[in-house]
Design an enzyme around this catalytic site. Structure first.
Site, short mmCIF file in Angstrom:
data_model
loop_
_atom_site.label_atom_id
_atom_site.label_comp_id
_atom_site.label_asym_id
_atom_site.label_seq_id
_atom_site.Cartn_x
_atom_site.Cartn_y
_atom_site.Cartn_z
N GLU A 159 0.78 -1.31 0.16
CA GLU A 159 -0.04 -0.16 0.45
C GLU A 159 0.86 1.02 0.00
O GLU A 159 0.53 2.38 0.39
CB GLU A 159 -1.32 -0.11 1.36
C1 BMA Z 1 -4.94 -3.25 4.72
C2 BMA Z 1 -3.59 -4.46 5.24
C3 BMA Z 1 -3.72 -3.92 6.23
C4 BMA Z 1 -4.66 -3.47 7.27
C5 BMA Z 1 -5.72 -4.02 6.54
C6 BMA Z 1 -6.98 -3.60 7.66
O1 BMA Z 1 -4.25 -1.94 4.13
O2 BMA Z 1 -2.72 -3.67 4.60
O3 BMA Z 1 -1.74 -2.80 6.99
O4 BMA Z 1 -4.46 -4.14 8.45
O5 BMA Z 1 -5.39 -3.26 6.05
O6 BMA Z 1 -7.49 -2.51 7.53
#
Ligand code: BMA
Length: 831
Positions: A435
């Protein structure tokens, strides 16, 4: 041959200083002068826990009282006897130090380290002495180190978190600093083995097996680096696999060599469901010129070819994992560290968790970038079980500095781990980050960065180069999500891999149908852990969805608010904690079922769904299918159904309803389909049959005639679709608007040699019948859940692991036996 000696005995631990800033708690008086027995491998938290000096950080709100541990410096010390063995070299080998360590042997400095994800080897011959030796490893507070580096380099943007922690300024498991499913427990310790290695003449420093298959021939190039104590010694290197042997001479002065082997017609390694998982021993040996054995290396490998197909097409560009020429639809799950204290995770636990994944038909695990490069046993289990592994490099949800010392650490760590993990056939993809490219585009980073580095150089250059140079047999992708180009939004539906988070965070799971991603690498829905896990961890009186301990085991921003808003379109608001627990768990299972059925129905354009997340690192309300005590949540049982390689689903398409048959297997699937529209009371209002013919690795849609697909009373009818031995149901309204009959069930408890059978005969229609064995006995588990029965049908559950006899009365109703809508009976009808 060299000799290895573990240094795992007689360690003790002391707090030496508090590195904290900002008024954080100091070391408690009782601990300031205590000397604590230490486990190696291990970590400070688990040692203090074992010594009874701290409460269990996983229970109640204890975590919050223990922040001082991560702000303290810790000294590990041991003494060991050693006698010179006359070898050329004696090295101290540290497989893993967490994280900022100063190593001293007999008072002499050996080295300092600052990366949990690397291993280290130091020549310590000059520091060793005959008889007693003292080895000391002092860990500086990781928290303090990261805060200092942040001050030095300037803060960088991270996730939208209420408590931003400096995890991006240290090469350490990021989620130790807290995550939206994890507590803040900043560890320190010797987390992997530490050993002495005595050796003579030369040793194998690195073996990189490049394994692939071309034209049916298995090709292995064992690329070897040699470490020499004797620069001039002539050496020979041999390698052998599947009875094929090769040998090369390593001339004096040379420190690298390659042995190339060709195995005609090897048995191919496949992900499960597509073929077997044959593994072959690859043995590499180094000998002196006179034939004396010096060193050896062995690993099981698998013959398979892998590529990532990102070919542009009429709708965008693909993201398809192709194994042995076969495009695979990845039925995946994200993997996080299985414990906040990863030194507690051993081979059996890895194996059990991966078996749980396979049992739910999961064939790909993505090792997420906020955790660790997992231990060998993880990948060993994946090799044996036929689970593909997508491995993130360890960057998540933040901008990362590209300055010293992080830059050097990143490159060294990447080179080491790509080489370490390349023997494993299960590993099919390296990915740059989690991300961070999305963050750069959408999370307001660009203004805050004002031209400073944020990691782009790692993702587009350094890591791509490291993979290409170290292991060119595997594909590399810069990030997840990523579209393949900075000219296209990283989370574009038409390109690359995608994360869908607006469903959970802002909207509703109904929006999954607005997307048809090429490969969905993250999407998920929260639910509480199983009751036994929740009540082991939280002792609130009274227990409520918002009691202090329960809230402390819910780390997501406004998590309970999102759970409630996520329920509202589908279920009536629960009024008791027991109903809240059941209905939120059921809604979690429903959300993922809804999404996966939709995405799989678009197999071809979409070639993977990787749910967030398989597992948990402690007991917590989270997106996981298996909770922090290894118990399977209703979502796990739902996954086993929707990840069935052969799936029949009903999907709304173009104003009508289609039956979609989905076939991930290599055999055609032909079945007779029977569609019935029934009243909950049992009457059959319409019936229709058709042929379903699904080619291998394909889908087929069959339109249900409008009169069959149109209810008279949307609140009390169900479509029951049977395709061979598979069945699915379709409803014309949300649960809260359905007039479920009050369930009438005849329940019988039958002790049986393999467990206790619970036979449930339904006199009424009952949807998503679930039996919660953990409510009877925390040691018990049930074989199935979320079973829909028509009036007159029977289902037998098997409960295993009960440590006592249970009665029919205990089993026959809530909170043990539940079904959709059973908590929604209007008050007037309630008994
Ligand atoms: C995404 C993942 C994690 C997180 C999840 C739930 O952003 O990459 O970083 O725990 O969503 O929010």
């Amino acid at each position: 041959m060299g000799e290895w000696r573990d240094l795992h005995q007689d360690w003790v631990l002391n707090a030496v200083a508090s590195g904290g800033t900002g008024g954080e708690p100091k070391i408690p008086a009782a601990l300031a002068s205590a000397t604590v027995p230490a486990s190696v491998p291990g970590c400070v938290h688990t040692d203090l826990l074992a010594a009874g000096l701290i409460p269990d950080p996983y229970l109640d709100r204890n975590e919050h009282e223990l922040r001082w541990i991560g702000r303290t410096d810790w000294r590990y010390a041991t003494t060991f006897d050693w006698q010179p063995g006359g070898t050329d070299r004696v090295d101290l080998v540290c497989d893993g130090l967490d994280t900022v360590a100063r190593i001293e042997l007999n008072g002499s400095p050996v080295a300092t380290t600052q990366n949990m994800h690397r291993s280290y080897r130091f020549d310590v011959g000059q520091h060793l002495r005959p008889g007693a030796n003292e080895l000391v490893v002092t860990f500086t507070s990781a928290q303090a180190y990261a805060e200092n580096l942040k001050d030095q380099l300037g803060d960088l943007p991270g996730p939208n978190s209420a408590t931003p922690e400096p995890f991006n300024f240290i090469r350490k498991m990021a989620c130790n600093f807290g995550w939206d499913w994890g507590p803040i427990l900043v560890t320190a310790g010797i987390w992997k083995p530490i050993r002495l290695h005595s050796w003579q003449t030369a040793r194998l420093a690195k073996v990189r097996p490049l394994v692939t298959v071309e034209g049916g021939v298995g090709k292995v190039r064992a690329v070897v680096e040699v470490d020499r104590a004797d620069v001039n010694a002539p050496l020979t290197l041999t390698a052998e696999v599947a009875g094929v042997r090769g040998r090369v001479d390593v001339a004096p002065g040379e420190t690298s060599a390659t042995v190339a082997l060709e195995v005609p017609d090897p048995r191919l390694w496949w992900p499960h469901g597509h073929g077997d998982q044959p593994l072959y021993d690859l043995d590499v040996a180094l000998a002196a010129g006179d034939g004396t054995a010096l060193d050896s290396w062995s690993h099981r490998i698998g013959f398979r070819h892998v590529r990532l197909d990102t070919t542009p097409d009429e709708t965008g560009s693909a993201f398809t994992i192709v194994v042995n020429g076969v495009p695979i639809f990845a039925r995946g799950a994200n993997w996080i560290p299985d414990d906040c204290f990863p030194s507690r995770i051993g081979p059996e636990r890895y194996r059990a968790r991966l078996q749980q994944a396979k049992d739910a038909h999961i064939d790909l695990l993505r090792v997420w970038g906020g955790g660790i490069y997992e231990q060998e046993a993880f990948y060993d289990a994946a090799n044996e079980l036929g689970i593909l592994v997508w491995q993130d490099f360890l960057f998540a949800c933040a901008a990362y500095p590209e300055e010293s010392p992080i830059a050097e650490e990143v490159e060294a760590e990447a080179r080491e781990n790509v080489a370490r993990l390349m023997p494993h056939p299960s590993l099919v993809l390296w990915n740059g980050n989690n991300e961070n490219i999305w963050g750069y585009f959408d999370w307001g980073w660009q203004a805050r960065l004002d031209g400073r580095t944020w990691g782009k150089g790692y993702y587009l250059d350094v890591l791509a180069r490291v993979v290409a140079e170290t292991d060119p047999t595997r594909p590399y992708w810069p990030g997840s999500p990523y579209s393949g180009s900075f000219d296209i939004h990283p989370n574009a539906d038409d390109h690359g891999c995608t994360h869908i988070w607006d469903a959970w965070n802002q909207k509703d799971y109904a929006v999954y149908r607005d997307y048809v991603p090429r490969f969905l690498a993250e999407f998920g829905w929260q639910g509480p852990p199983t009751w036994a896990t929740l009540t082991r961890a939280v002792h609130d009186e009274p227990l409520a969805s918002d009691s202090p301990g329960v809230l402390s085991h819910q780390k997501a921003t406004d998590g309970n608010g999102k759970l409630a808003r996520g329920l509202a379109p589908h279920f009536d608001e629960p009024t008791t904690v027991a109903d809240w627990h059941w209905v939120t768990q059921l809604n979690q299972a429903r959300a993922l079922t809804y999404g996966i059925e939709h995405f799989r129905s678009h197999r071809g354009r979409c070639m993977g769904t990787v749910i967030w997340q398989l597992n948990d690192c402690w007991p917590v309300t989270s997106w996981a299918a298996v909770d922090g005590d290894a118990r399977r949540k209703p979502l796990w049982y739902a996954l086993r159904k929707v990840y069935d390689p052969r799936l029949v689903t009903v999907q709304p398409r173009d104003g009508g309803l289609d039956i979609i048959g989905i076939n991930d297997g290599a055999e055609a699937w032909n079945a007779e389909v029977v569609v019935e529209r029934r009243a909950f009371g049992g009457e059959v209002y319409a019936q229709w049959t058709a042929k379903l013919e699904v080619d291998p690795r394909d889908t087929t849609a069959v339109r249900i005639p409008a009169d069959v697909a149109t209810p008279v009373d949307a609140a009390s009818e169900v479509l029951v679709v049977t395709a061979g031995d598979r069945r699915t149901t379709w409803y014309f309204a949300e649960d809260k608007d359905l007039a479920y009959p009050q369930p009438e069930l005849d329940v019988e408890v039958v002790p049986n040699p393999s467990g206790t059978q619970v036979r449930v005969a339904a006199r009424t229609f009952v949807r998503d019948l679930a039996l919660f064995a953990d409510r009877l006995d925390p040691a018990a588990r049930v074989d199935d859940m979320l079973v829909t029965l028509l009036p007159g049908e029977t289902h037998t559950f098997l409960i295993e692991g009960l440590t006592r006899q249970v009665t029919r009365e205990e089993v026959a109703g809530a909170p043990v036996l539940r079904s959709a809508g059973d908590g929604q009976v209007p008050a007037a009808q309630a008994p």
